[in-house]
Design a protein around this motif. Sequence first.
Motif, short mmCIF file in Angstrom:
data_model
loop_
_atom_site.label_atom_id
_atom_site.label_comp_id
_atom_site.label_asym_id
_atom_site.label_seq_id
_atom_site.Cartn_x
_atom_site.Cartn_y
_atom_site.Cartn_z
N ILE A 109 47.44 26.44 26.36
CA ILE A 109 47.84 26.51 24.96
C ILE A 109 47.12 27.69 24.31
CG2 ILE A 109 48.34 24.04 24.77
CD1 ILE A 109 45.67 23.69 23.33
N TRP B 51 53.20 24.77 30.21
CA TRP B 51 53.11 25.50 28.95
C TRP B 51 53.95 24.75 27.93
CZ3 TRP B 51 56.60 29.57 26.66
CH2 TRP B 51 56.01 30.15 25.53
N GLU C 168 55.72 23.65 24.35
CA GLU C 168 56.33 24.44 23.29
C GLU C 168 55.27 24.82 22.26
OE1 GLU C 168 58.95 21.89 20.76
OE2 GLU C 168 58.45 20.38 22.25
N PRO C 169 55.30 26.05 21.77
CA PRO C 169 54.25 26.52 20.86
C PRO C 169 54.19 25.68 19.59
CG PRO C 169 55.51 28.36 21.72
CD PRO C 169 56.25 27.12 22.11
N ARG C 170 53.01 25.15 19.30
CA ARG C 170 52.74 24.42 18.07
C ARG C 170 51.29 24.64 17.69
NH1 ARG C 170 55.15 18.26 19.02
NH2 ARG C 170 57.35 18.81 19.29
N GLU C 171 50.97 24.27 16.46
CA GLU C 171 49.56 24.28 16.03
C GLU C 171 48.96 22.95 16.44
OE1 GLU C 171 47.93 26.70 15.06
OE2 GLU C 171 49.40 28.16 14.38
N TYR C 172 48.50 22.86 17.71
CA TYR C 172 48.12 21.56 18.25
C TYR C 172 46.86 20.98 17.61
CZ TYR C 172 51.90 21.74 21.56
OH TYR C 172 53.15 21.77 22.11
N SER D 7 42.61 26.28 26.39
CA SER D 7 42.95 26.84 25.09
C SER D 7 42.50 28.30 25.08
CB SER D 7 42.26 26.07 23.96
OG SER D 7 42.55 26.64 22.71
N SER E 223 48.36 32.01 26.00
CA SER E 223 49.23 31.28 26.93
C SER E 223 50.66 31.79 26.92
CB SER E 223 49.22 29.78 26.59
OG SER E 223 49.87 29.53 25.36
N LYS E 224 50.99 32.69 25.98
CA LYS E 224 52.36 33.21 25.91
C LYS E 224 52.69 34.10 27.09
CE LYS E 224 52.30 33.13 20.84
NZ LYS E 224 52.34 33.96 19.60
N GLY F 141 47.22 31.43 21.82
CA GLY F 141 47.95 32.69 21.82
C GLY F 141 48.06 33.33 23.18
#
Length: 467
Positions: free
Chosen positions: A381, A404, A406-410, A242, A385-386, A383
């Motif tokens: 995961i 990687w 898909e971007p989510r608020e894990y 993270s 990780s983009k 920010g």
Amino acid sequence: MARPVLVAGVDSSTQSCKHITVDAATGEVLRSTALPHPDGTAVDPRRWWDAFEGVGATRLQGIAAVAVSAQQHSTIVLGADDQPVHDAILWNDRRATQSALDLRHEYGQDRWLRELGMVPTAAHPVSKLRWLSHHEPEAANRIRRVMIPHDWLTWGLLGQQGEPMTDRSDASGTGYWSPSDAEYRDELIQLALGRSLKVPKVLGPADRAGITSRGVVVGAGCGDNAAAILGLGAKRGEAVVSIGTSMTVSMVEDIHVNDPSCHVADMANACGGQLPLVATLNGARTLTAMAAMLRLSLGEMEVLSTAAPNDAGGICFVPYLDGERKPLLPESQGALTGLTRRSMTPENLARAGILGLACAIADAVEDLIGAGLVVDTVTLIGGGSKSRSLRQAVSDLTGRTVGWPEPREYAALGAAKQAAWALTGELPRWDRPNYTLIHPTASREWVPAVRNRYSAASKRIFGAELH
């Protein structure tokens, strides 16, 4: 068609408060809101409550259940009236470093590892209690209760009625709860503060903390690292990195870890097992700092870095910009080595910024392996990780496939999953997110030199301090 049952997940992180509404049957995120938190390493916790209310986490119309995840270690101390007697000291505040070292010495480092599965650092509440007792004695004398943000927010959601609740994941990060014995160690609170304090009751992962005045079931909640692992649906052998304000690397495990290097903490997860975890202070902000130095956006730095040779022309960036927790270098600064007239190009500096963070991640993965864990894949995961260049660099430096999702608020999604669990009594089987997979490049002859250069630079610069 019947209406879906809705659950909510709230993640109160260092930077912001996120609130999502989720279909309990499928895990589909239907709504999402967020508000920022104040900057700094000490914050009036009532500001966190303002954001919590602002995102709608207290209204919950149409919601059947809710759970809260939040930043770990940040310490809230309350007086006899259950109001804060001091600003909450955040996990990334370094003022308690000497207090942590004193506690290590007084209780014995081997004993900390054997009984608590970790050694105190400035991040841990036990160290912050010692610091308060020595440096803020008036406030310390007024403390009657100590809590972590997710405990406090959950209690507030229930109107501060009844006994406050926490869970194993956050309790395991306090420095006064034993994951192996599943009990508080009151003698450690007394060692830190000089007397006992009220602490929250520790719930199991599927337990209910209570029911709100509007009839909403409130789950146990958990720390943000455990919540992210739960929301992601991480598998065995998957090291989850993270990359946010800080950088953590953790895994789903059943076994307890006792790491003599003191780098891997034996944390608990949100499913009843363990969450061996390596934590550093320096994460995505090392990339933003390098981009700012080059007067570039992150996207521009990313493009620039791809024009550099894989080894950044011999430049090595040691990214200890905010001090460091692993290795323990609280007063350290960052460093650039290998500078020559030939190597000092913007492209090489951009690439060195990427490699510095990637080497820190690779070191953390090696720490997990050194503690006896098996790492098959790495998942990024947060920010940071983009960055595709970072993802490829981590894959090359670790020699492992990097995923990687898909971007989510894990973390918020993990809290929502825990809310559904508390509501139905069964852990939801939501689909895992879609992953983009990156594999190590075929030609990796440059990797040993980069890893050795990073290790040598750290030791040469910080010498005996490096531990």
